[in-house]
Design a protein around this motif. Structure first.
Motif, PDB file in Angstrom:
ATOM      1  N   GLU A   1     135.603 -71.611  31.137  1.00  6.99           N
ATOM      2  CA  GLU A   1     134.617 -70.620  30.702  1.00  6.99           C
ATOM      3  C   GLU A   1     133.286 -71.285  30.384  1.00  6.99           C
ATOM      4  N   VAL A   2     132.209 -70.535  30.623  1.00  7.83           N
ATOM      5  CA  VAL A   2     130.863 -70.985  30.296  1.00  7.83           C
ATOM      6  C   VAL A   2     130.178 -69.888  29.486  1.00  7.83           C
ATOM      7  N   ILE A   3     129.614 -70.258  28.343  1.00  9.27           N
ATOM      8  CA  ILE A   3     128.944 -69.304  27.459  1.00  9.27           C
ATOM      9  C   ILE A   3     127.478 -69.190  27.856  1.00  9.27           C
ATOM     10  N   LEU A   4     126.971 -67.961  27.873  1.00  8.90           N
ATOM     11  CA  LEU A   4     125.579 -67.705  28.270  1.00  8.90           C
ATOM     12  C   LEU A   4     125.135 -66.372  27.695  1.00  8.90           C
ATOM     13  N   PRO A   5     123.833 -66.067  27.724  1.00  7.59           N
ATOM     14  CA  PRO A   5     123.369 -64.748  27.311  1.00  7.59           C
ATOM     15  C   PRO A   5     123.547 -63.737  28.443  1.00  7.59           C
ATOM     16  N   SER A   6     123.737 -62.489  28.095  1.00  7.86           N
ATOM     17  CA  SER A   6     123.794 -61.427  29.100  1.00  7.86           C
ATOM     18  C   SER A   6     122.398 -61.028  29.544  1.00  7.86           C
ATOM     19  N   TYR A   7     121.401 -61.287  28.696  1.00  7.89           N
ATOM     20  CA  TYR A   7     120.018 -60.949  29.028  1.00  7.89           C
ATOM     21  C   TYR A   7     119.416 -62.080  29.852  1.00  7.89           C
ATOM     22  N   THR A   8     119.683 -62.035  31.162  1.00  8.49           N
ATOM     23  CA  THR A   8     119.184 -63.040  32.094  1.00  8.49           C
ATOM     24  C   THR A   8     119.296 -62.481  33.500  1.00  8.49           C
ATOM     25  N   PHE A   9     118.762 -63.213  34.472  1.00 11.18           N
ATOM     26  CA  PHE A   9     118.871 -62.818  35.865  1.00 11.18           C
ATOM     27  C   PHE A   9     120.286 -63.098  36.357  1.00 11.18           C
ATOM     28  N   SER A  10     120.698 -62.404  37.396  1.00 12.37           N
ATOM     29  CA  SER A  10     122.065 -62.533  37.896  1.00 12.37           C
ATOM     30  C   SER A  10     122.418 -63.958  38.293  1.00 12.37           C
ATOM     31  N   SER A  11     121.408 -64.755  38.694  1.00 16.03           N
ATOM     32  CA  SER A  11     121.682 -66.118  39.176  1.00 16.03           C
ATOM     33  C   SER A  11     122.423 -66.964  38.153  1.00 16.03           C
ATOM     34  N   THR A  12     122.098 -66.809  36.873  1.00 17.59           N
ATOM     35  CA  THR A  12     122.742 -67.634  35.851  1.00 17.59           C
ATOM     36  C   THR A  12     124.244 -67.427  35.865  1.00 17.59           C
ATOM     37  N   ALA A  13     124.669 -66.173  35.949  1.00 21.28           N
ATOM     38  CA  ALA A  13     126.096 -65.858  35.956  1.00 21.28           C
ATOM     39  C   ALA A  13     126.730 -66.123  37.317  1.00 21.28           C
ATOM     40  N   THR A  14     126.025 -65.778  38.385  1.00 18.87           N
ATOM     41  CA  THR A  14     126.570 -65.981  39.727  1.00 18.87           C
ATOM     42  C   THR A  14     126.869 -67.456  39.978  1.00 18.87           C
ATOM     43  N   SER A  15     125.990 -68.336  39.522  1.00 26.24           N
ATOM     44  CA  SER A  15     126.193 -69.764  39.738  1.00 26.24           C
ATOM     45  C   SER A  15     127.412 -70.271  38.977  1.00 26.24           C
ATOM     46  N   ILE A  16     127.678 -69.705  37.829  1.00 22.42           N
ATOM     47  CA  ILE A  16     128.893 -70.062  37.094  1.00 22.42           C
ATOM     48  C   ILE A  16     130.125 -69.679  37.914  1.00 22.42           C
ATOM     49  N   LEU A  17     130.072 -68.500  38.528  1.00 25.45           N
ATOM     50  CA  LEU A  17     131.183 -68.064  39.378  1.00 25.45           C
ATOM     51  C   LEU A  17     131.315 -68.969  40.602  1.00 25.45           C
ATOM     52  N   VAL A  18     130.189 -69.340  41.215  1.00 23.34           N
ATOM     53  CA  VAL A  18     130.209 -70.265  42.355  1.00 23.34           C
ATOM     54  C   VAL A  18     130.853 -71.586  41.952  1.00 23.34           C
ATOM     55  N   GLY A  19     130.584 -72.018  40.706  1.00 26.80           N
ATOM     56  CA  GLY A  19     131.163 -73.262  40.200  1.00 26.80           C
ATOM     57  C   GLY A  19     132.627 -73.154  39.836  1.00 26.80           C
ATOM     58  N   GLY A  20     133.181 -71.937  39.866  1.00 28.94           N
ATOM     59  CA  GLY A  20     134.606 -71.745  39.628  1.00 28.94           C
ATOM     60  C   GLY A  20     134.997 -71.357  38.222  1.00 28.94           C
ATOM     61  N   ALA A  21     134.018 -71.045  37.364  1.00 32.96           N
ATOM     62  CA  ALA A  21     134.320 -70.703  35.972  1.00 32.96           C
ATOM     63  C   ALA A  21     134.037 -69.225  35.704  1.00 32.96           C
ATOM     64  N   THR A  22     134.353 -68.795  34.490  1.00 27.07           N
ATOM     65  CA  THR A  22     134.149 -67.414  34.061  1.00 27.07           C
ATOM     66  C   THR A  22     132.991 -67.339  33.076  1.00 27.07           C
ATOM     67  N   PRO A  23     131.992 -66.495  33.325  1.00 29.48           N
ATOM     68  CA  PRO A  23     130.896 -66.319  32.366  1.00 29.48           C
ATOM     69  C   PRO A  23     131.356 -65.528  31.136  1.00 29.48           C
ATOM     70  N   VAL A  24     130.993 -66.037  29.962  1.00 34.03           N
ATOM     71  CA  VAL A  24     131.291 -65.367  28.696  1.00 34.03           C
ATOM     72  C   VAL A  24     129.960 -65.120  27.989  1.00 34.03           C
ATOM     73  N   PHE A  25     129.605 -63.851  27.822  1.00 31.49           N
ATOM     74  CA  PHE A  25     128.308 -63.504  27.244  1.00 31.49           C
ATOM     75  C   PHE A  25     128.378 -63.450  25.720  1.00 31.49           C
ATOM     76  N   VAL A  26     127.267 -63.850  25.085  1.00 26.88           N
ATOM     77  CA  VAL A  26     127.086 -63.623  23.652  1.00 26.88           C
ATOM     78  C   VAL A  26     125.723 -62.974  23.442  1.00 26.88           C
ATOM     79  N   ASP A  27     125.506 -62.480  22.258  1.00 22.31           N
ATOM     80  CA  ASP A  27     124.297 -61.714  21.952  1.00 22.31           C
ATOM     81  C   ASP A  27     123.059 -62.619  21.888  1.00 22.31           C
TER      82      ASP A  27
END
Length: 376
Positions: free
Chosen positions: A74-100
């Motif tokens: 898992e990788v922690i990140l904000p939900s308020y961002t462009f899709s690339s931040t989360a998509t790249s985590i998925l490309v890297g094989g992990a799961t995005p976990v959003f926090v406020d």
């Protein structure tokens, strides 16, 4: 009047350098201008290693792949961002976990990160919104204590600093964007900042379709071959030549944008103090780059009326990210840890004003008056 939200930067020497690249019979990647841009960025940002990429997204892809995530990580990140931040985590094989987020800077809330850490957490991806740094001391301390990687999405943060350190050079990896909407542009492009030399060789291999071609061209091996996974992350020399012209005038561009930002700030601070809306907050330890100027209205309804008012006056004024956890892919691939107190509510209030290198004083005054007229 018809004032655009963004005009791609152009300083005058772009065509000259592009023409030189063509006359050099070298328009594919890693030629004279790519190397010049890499060296300029490394020298001016005191960075260990920087490699131009085809986009900010591909820089993020490379950073995530270099982390070598495993299924279930898992990788922690904000939900308020462009899709690339989360998509790249998925490309890297992990799961995005959003926090406020924090409502003042719109950055990830550093105080919400630790509670989201599980035995599966491997990294934190921070996003420096509007070129204003996240609270990096706290985030780096959390990362060290939990043995986590830190990836800085500094797409909007070129030339910005945190306590004197350039954004992108603080975590394990930094990612810049040189898209046409950014302060410095090559049309489509980006750069990966590598802050640990142990990753240099694999980064070159990933960037060169999984081959050790870079070592071959340096004369370190007598032939190159396929040695790892990879992709085509190397930008054209034509794009690099365009960027090189702007890097030669980086301070001029930065100062111009900061001047525009400050004029907006001075014009709107009295109304902000009166509670009509909110304007950007820049913590004292942060030095921003004038990437964006926004207003935060009372609510979604007022923002909609405001944007329509600006449009009717010939001013392109736009909202920004729709939180990723509310998007179809966000619901499918990601999860939100904790409560969404600010992410959605604050995102629905934010409206961005025209901001670009070369915005004239007359146009800036026109935009300012249009804003003030809405609140009369």
């Amino acid at each position: 009047m018809n004032i655009s939200f963004n005009v791609p930067p152009f300083v005058g020497d772009e065509i000259k350098y592009i023409t030189k690249a063509i006359k050099n019979f070298k328009i594919s990647g890693d030629g004279e201008f790519t190397k010049k841009c890499n060296s300029w960025l490394e020298k001016n940002f005191s960075a260990q290693k920087i490699l131009l990429t085809t986009s900010g997204t591909s820089a993020l892809d490379m950073a995530m792949l270099l982390c070598k995530f495993q299924r279930g990580d898992e990788v922690i990140l904000p939900s308020y961002t462009f899709s690339s931040t989360a998509t790249s985590i998925l490309v890297g094989g992990a799961t995005p976990v959003f926090v406020d987020i924090r409502p003042d800077t719109m950055n990830i809330d550093e105080n919400k990160i630790e509670a989201a850490i599980t035995k599966k957490t491997r990294a934190i991806a921070v996003v420096h919104y509007a070129g204003v740094s996240c609270e990096m001391d706290t985030i780096m301390d959390i990362a060290r204590r939990h043995n986590l990687k830190v990836i800085e999405d500094a797409a909007q943060g070129v030339m910005s600093t945190y306590k004197g350190k350039f954004l992108g050079t603080i975590g394990d990896f930094g990612c810049y964007s040189f898209h046409e909407t950014k302060n410095y542009s090559m049309g489509e492009g980006g750069a990966l900042v590598i802050n640990n030399s142990a990753y240099n060789e694999r980064a070159e291999i990933l960037r060169e379709k999984g081959t050790n071609r870079s070592k071959f061209f340096r004369g370190q091996i007598d032939k190159y071959t396929w040695v790892d996974v990879g992709d085509s992350y190397l930008p054209s020399e034509l794009n690099a030549a365009y960027l090189w012209a702007q890097l030669q005038k980086a301070d001029e561009i930065n100062n111009n944008r900061l001047s525009t930002w400050q004029k907006y700030y001075d014009a709107f601070k009295p109304l902000a103090d009166a509670g009509k809306f909110e304007i950007p907050t820049v913590p004292p330890e942060c030095k921003h780059n004038g990437h964006m100027f926004y207003l935060k209205l009372k609510d979604l309804d007022e923002r909609t009326k405001f944007i329509n008012h600006m449009k009717s006056n010939g001013v392109s004024c736009v909202f920004h990210y729709v939180p990723l956890h509310s998007a179809p892919a966000g619901r499918k691939y990601c999860r939100f840890h904790g409560e969404d107190i600010f992410t959605t509510a604050e995102s629905e209030r934010l409206a961005r004003l025209p901001m670009y290198y070369g915005l004239t004083d007359d146009d800036l005054k026109y935009v300012t008056n249009a804003v003030l007229n809405f609140f009369k």
